[in-house]
Scaffold this active site. Structure first.
Site, PDB file in Angstrom:
ATOM      1  N   LEU A  35      -1.751   4.799  16.642  1.00  0.00           N
ATOM      2  CA  LEU A  35      -1.937   3.704  17.589  1.00  0.00           C
ATOM      3  C   LEU A  35      -2.550   2.474  16.923  1.00  0.00           C
ATOM      4  CD1 LEU A  35      -3.424   5.758  20.558  1.00  0.00           C
ATOM      5  CD2 LEU A  35      -1.149   4.696  20.515  1.00  0.00           C
ATOM      6  N   GLY A  37      -5.283   0.060  16.096  1.00  0.00           N
ATOM      7  CA  GLY A  37      -6.723   0.272  16.069  1.00  0.00           C
ATOM      8  C   GLY A  37      -7.140   1.655  15.614  1.00  0.00           C
ATOM      9  N   LYS A  40      -4.968   2.686  10.529  1.00  0.00           N
ATOM     10  CA  LYS A  40      -3.876   2.731   9.560  1.00  0.00           C
ATOM     11  C   LYS A  40      -4.041   1.696   8.449  1.00  0.00           C
ATOM     12  CE  LYS A  40      -0.724   1.764  12.538  1.00  0.00           C
ATOM     13  NZ  LYS A  40      -1.702   1.519  13.625  1.00  0.00           N
ATOM     14  N   SER A 108       4.961   2.698  14.308  1.00  0.00           N
ATOM     15  CA  SER A 108       6.163   3.551  14.293  1.00  0.00           C
ATOM     16  C   SER A 108       6.073   4.635  15.369  1.00  0.00           C
ATOM     17  CB  SER A 108       6.394   4.154  12.904  1.00  0.00           C
ATOM     18  OG  SER A 108       5.225   4.688  12.323  1.00  0.00           O
TER      19      SER A 108
END
EC number: 2.7.1.25
Length: 204
Positions: A35, A37, A40, A108
């Site tokens: 998600l 935040g 990543k 993604s």
């Protein structure tokens, strides 16, 4: 979109294996998904720096950055999201052929799209990393203020609020970003690369 049948694939005089031997490490796509935040981009930046300091040849593709150029004609409809990931998959494949460890950070959200990228690559050339984090924590971080805008109706099709996110079925690595520090996450990934012999290719 028009396509042409009058094209030919031209082989390089230098193979992927030769590039890997020159670099002394295997090439692979490290694919962060999660998600907004969830951490990543933060972890991918730290990972790239850590690998660079170990003389590993890397390049990082970021979800926001590619929309400034390569994918600046795409929106956030399901169709455009699919095309966004398809293009990144093809770019990542070229970078793997160039001998690089390619680090990508994209929400993604759809399993099928991530699987399509995996299927573009050879065996063991795709490492899926799920940055696991509750929607509540992601929303409390909200570094770009996007969740609030989505709640206010200013952003349509925002993943986690009014568009779905499909958790990976069987990722190679899961990082609990509510519990693990950035350093712990980076070490976990590098340990995986070492254990699976990505970082030790002997020159011929």
């Amino acid at each position: 979109m028009a396509t042409s049948n009058h094209i030919t694939w031209h082989e390089s005089a230098v193979t992927k294996v030769e590039r890997q031997q020159r670099n002394q490490h295997r090439s692979v796509v490290i694919w962060f998904t999660g998600l907004s935040g969830s951490g990543k981009s933060t972890i991918s930046v730290a990972l790239e720096k850590a690998l660079y300091q170990q003389q590993v040849h890397t390049y990082r593709l970021d979800g926001d950055n590619v929309r400034h150029g390569l994918n600046n004609n795409l929106g956030f409809s399901p169709e455009d999201r699919k095309e966004n990931i398809r293009r990144i998959g093809e770019v990542s494949k070229l970078m793997v052929d160039a001998g690089l460890i390619t680090i990508t950070a994209f929400i993604s959200p759809y399993q099928a799209d991530r699987d399509e990228v995996r299927n573009l690559l050879d065996d063991k050339e795709f490492i899926e990393i799920y940055t696991s984090c509750s929607i509540e924590t992601c929303e409390s971080r909200d570094p770009k203020g996007l969740y609030q805008k989505a709640r206010n109706g200013e952003i349509k099709g925002f993943t986690g609020i009014n568009a779905p996110y499909e958790e990976p079925n069987n990722p190679e690595i899961i990082i609990d970003t509510e519990q693990d520090s950035i350093e712990t996450a980076v070490n976990q990934i590098i340990d995986y690369l070492k254990v699976h012999d990505y970082l030790d290719v002997k020159p011929v």
